[in-house]
Each structure stands twice: as structure tokens, then as C-alpha cells.
Design a protein around this motif. Sequence first.
Motif, PDB file in Angstrom:
ATOM      1  N   ASP A  93      40.825  40.835  39.163  1.00  0.00           N
ATOM      2  CA  ASP A  93      41.031  41.193  40.565  1.00  0.00           C
ATOM      3  C   ASP A  93      39.937  40.513  41.397  1.00  0.00           C
ATOM      4  OD1 ASP A  93      42.707  43.785  41.957  1.00  0.00           O
ATOM      5  OD2 ASP A  93      41.053  42.952  43.121  1.00  0.00           O
ATOM      6  N   PRO A  94      40.271  40.056  42.614  1.00  0.00           N
ATOM      7  CA  PRO A  94      39.263  39.411  43.443  1.00  0.00           C
ATOM      8  C   PRO A  94      38.403  40.390  44.227  1.00  0.00           C
ATOM      9  CG  PRO A  94      41.375  39.334  44.559  1.00  0.00           C
ATOM     10  CD  PRO A  94      41.628  39.955  43.208  1.00  0.00           C
ATOM     11  N   ARG A 123      37.456  41.390  35.066  1.00  0.00           N
ATOM     12  CA  ARG A 123      36.792  40.174  35.532  1.00  0.00           C
ATOM     13  C   ARG A 123      37.187  39.894  36.982  1.00  0.00           C
ATOM     14  NH1 ARG A 123      38.061  36.335  30.203  1.00  0.00           N
ATOM     15  NH2 ARG A 123      37.791  38.019  28.649  1.00  0.00           N
ATOM     16  N   GLU A 124      36.236  39.392  37.735  1.00  0.00           N
ATOM     17  CA  GLU A 124      36.485  39.096  39.147  1.00  0.00           C
ATOM     18  C   GLU A 124      37.041  37.682  39.288  1.00  0.00           C
ATOM     19  OE1 GLU A 124      34.094  38.849  43.423  1.00  0.00           O
ATOM     20  OE2 GLU A 124      33.200  39.944  41.737  1.00  0.00           O
ATOM     21  N   ALA A 125      38.267  37.585  39.760  1.00  0.00           N
ATOM     22  CA  ALA A 125      38.910  36.288  39.970  1.00  0.00           C
ATOM     23  C   ALA A 125      40.211  36.499  40.724  1.00  0.00           C
ATOM     24  CB  ALA A 125      39.187  35.589  38.633  1.00  0.00           C
ATOM     25  N   GLY A 126      40.679  35.431  41.350  1.00  0.00           N
ATOM     26  CA  GLY A 126      41.948  35.476  42.058  1.00  0.00           C
ATOM     27  C   GLY A 126      43.082  34.944  41.209  1.00  0.00           C
ATOM     28  N   ALA A 127      44.298  35.170  41.662  1.00  0.00           N
ATOM     29  CA  ALA A 127      45.481  34.758  40.904  1.00  0.00           C
ATOM     30  C   ALA A 127      45.598  33.247  40.778  1.00  0.00           C
ATOM     31  CB  ALA A 127      46.740  35.322  41.567  1.00  0.00           C
ATOM     32  N   GLY A 174      45.456  41.108  39.582  1.00  0.00           N
ATOM     33  CA  GLY A 174      45.447  42.059  40.684  1.00  0.00           C
ATOM     34  C   GLY A 174      45.442  43.470  40.142  1.00  0.00           C
ATOM     35  N   CYS A 175      44.558  43.712  39.176  1.00  0.00           N
ATOM     36  CA  CYS A 175      44.584  44.960  38.394  1.00  0.00           C
ATOM     37  C   CYS A 175      44.170  46.184  39.193  1.00  0.00           C
ATOM     38  CB  CYS A 175      43.695  44.825  37.168  1.00  0.00           C
ATOM     39  SG  CYS A 175      41.927  44.620  37.548  1.00  0.00           S
ATOM     40  N   GLY A 176      43.547  45.997  40.360  1.00  0.00           N
ATOM     41  CA  GLY A 176      43.146  47.159  41.151  1.00  0.00           C
ATOM     42  C   GLY A 176      42.208  48.068  40.384  1.00  0.00           C
ATOM     43  N   THR A 177      42.548  49.355  40.342  1.00  0.00           N
ATOM     44  CA  THR A 177      41.666  50.329  39.682  1.00  0.00           C
ATOM     45  C   THR A 177      41.877  50.414  38.183  1.00  0.00           C
ATOM     46  OG1 THR A 177      43.218  52.122  40.177  1.00  0.00           O
ATOM     47  CG2 THR A 177      41.454  51.709  41.774  1.00  0.00           C
TER      48      THR A 177
END
Length: 261
Positions: free
Chosen positions: A74-75, A93-97, A53-56
Motif C-alpha cells: 500500500d502507498p 510493504r510501502e509501494a504503489g500499484a 492496496g491492502c489498506g488495514t
Amino acid sequence: MSKNQEAAEEHRDTEALLAVLDAADQMPSATRLRARSYELLSLVPGATVVDVGCGTGRAVAELAERGADAVGVDPNPWMLAVARERWPKADFREAGAENLPFTDASVRGYRADKVFHMLQEPARAVAEARRVLCPSGRIVLVGQDWDAIMIDSDDAALTRTIVHSRADLLGTPRAGRQYRSMLLDGGFDDVTVEVHTMAFTDPETLPLLARLAEPACTSGAVGRDQADGWLAEQRRRAEDGRLLVAIPFFVASASASASAN
């Protein structure tokens, strides 16, 4: 409303959210809290650390400055685009927890800041953290308890209604107070928990209060006139130097056991 108008409104909303997030991240208390989370990770130079959930991407950049091989996950593609623009050398990278892009036992550190309250099933994220962490790897969870936000107001009952109704719209609004139990249930060792309370007194906090009141109004928990009156009172308090919002942030940390994977 035309599609162009809708797009323009969405852009304004996202820019406003970004401004709120940036202002909060730059507060000295927030800087100290991030530094404490890095300390609890027991960083090893060159070891892989994931910020979920790294955000910016601010924490990813700061972890890299401390010698970690930091990866931000982060998704939200819009947030990742902002992160990549700000920190072009970092790995995002784009992914969820619940579905991390790492093999078993391949990560030395796991950090999630203000993430678990958004999840419907945070236990799945804990299990995923346990999967990717190597034996003795460290996990650190940071986040507020949305039911415990304290706001000075002339109308305590209305304030409680706004705070609690906003909390009820989240996946797991009381995740912060549940971190310790989550980690124990997830099979982690050496679980500790700290609470750091942040006090906000500047007018820059007003957008945060609007983000509490507006969803409470939209959900029907409070009326439009009530929400507008409450926000007007908070603006007067800000003008008079009497605004006060206090938010307890829970910081839980633990180690993955040797039998974690």
C-alpha cells in the motif's frame, strides 16, 4: 486554525474513515466477496500472493490463514501502520500499484480490491501485475463502479448529480466495468468477470452517503443547501427503515500467459 487543531481534525477524519472501512469489511456480503476473490486466485499453499492496496491488512491476514505467503502492499504509510499494529506477523510493504517491490515472475497470485478506480493510469498497474506474475499466475480485480451506485431518494435528479460528480473526482471511476478489457489489453488469458451487488439498508451506511455528498458540494456540483437537504432525507429514511443503497461490485480474474514475462 492552529496546527494542533488541524492535526486533531485530520486525526478525526482518519478515524472516521477507518470506522467506515471496518464496518463495510465486516458485512456478511463483503466477507463473501473476499472469499470469492480468494477462490478465484486458485491458491497454492506456500505460494506468494500480493494484495495490492491492502489498506488495514484484513485480506492479507485471511490469505495467510488459507496457507498463502501473503504480502500486503500500500502507498499509504498511515494505513500500513494500522495494518502492522493489527497483524504484527504479516508482511507489509510501502509501494504503489505501478511499482511493486517484486522481481519479474516471482508472484503466484495478485489481488487488488477497490484500488484501480483511484489510479490515473490503471493500464500501468495491469502491466506491472503482468511483470511480477509467474506464467499461469492468477490476477483478481475487485471494485465498484462509482457511476453505477444506486440510492433511493425522493430527488432522483439530485441523486444522479451527487453520484456522478463524486465519481468524476476519481482517477478512473468506471474502472470496474473496464476490468475485462484492461486484462485483455494487458495480455492475460482466460479472462472472466462477475458482478456481485451489495445492498446497504442500515444507518451505518450514512457516513458513506456523506462521503458522496460532501465532495460533490465542495466541487460546486451541488449547493450546500441541496447537499444538506439530501443528507437529511437519507437520515429520515434510515430512521424509518427505508434506506437503500445498492452498489455493484465487479470481480474480474485471469491467468498470466506463458509469454507474459
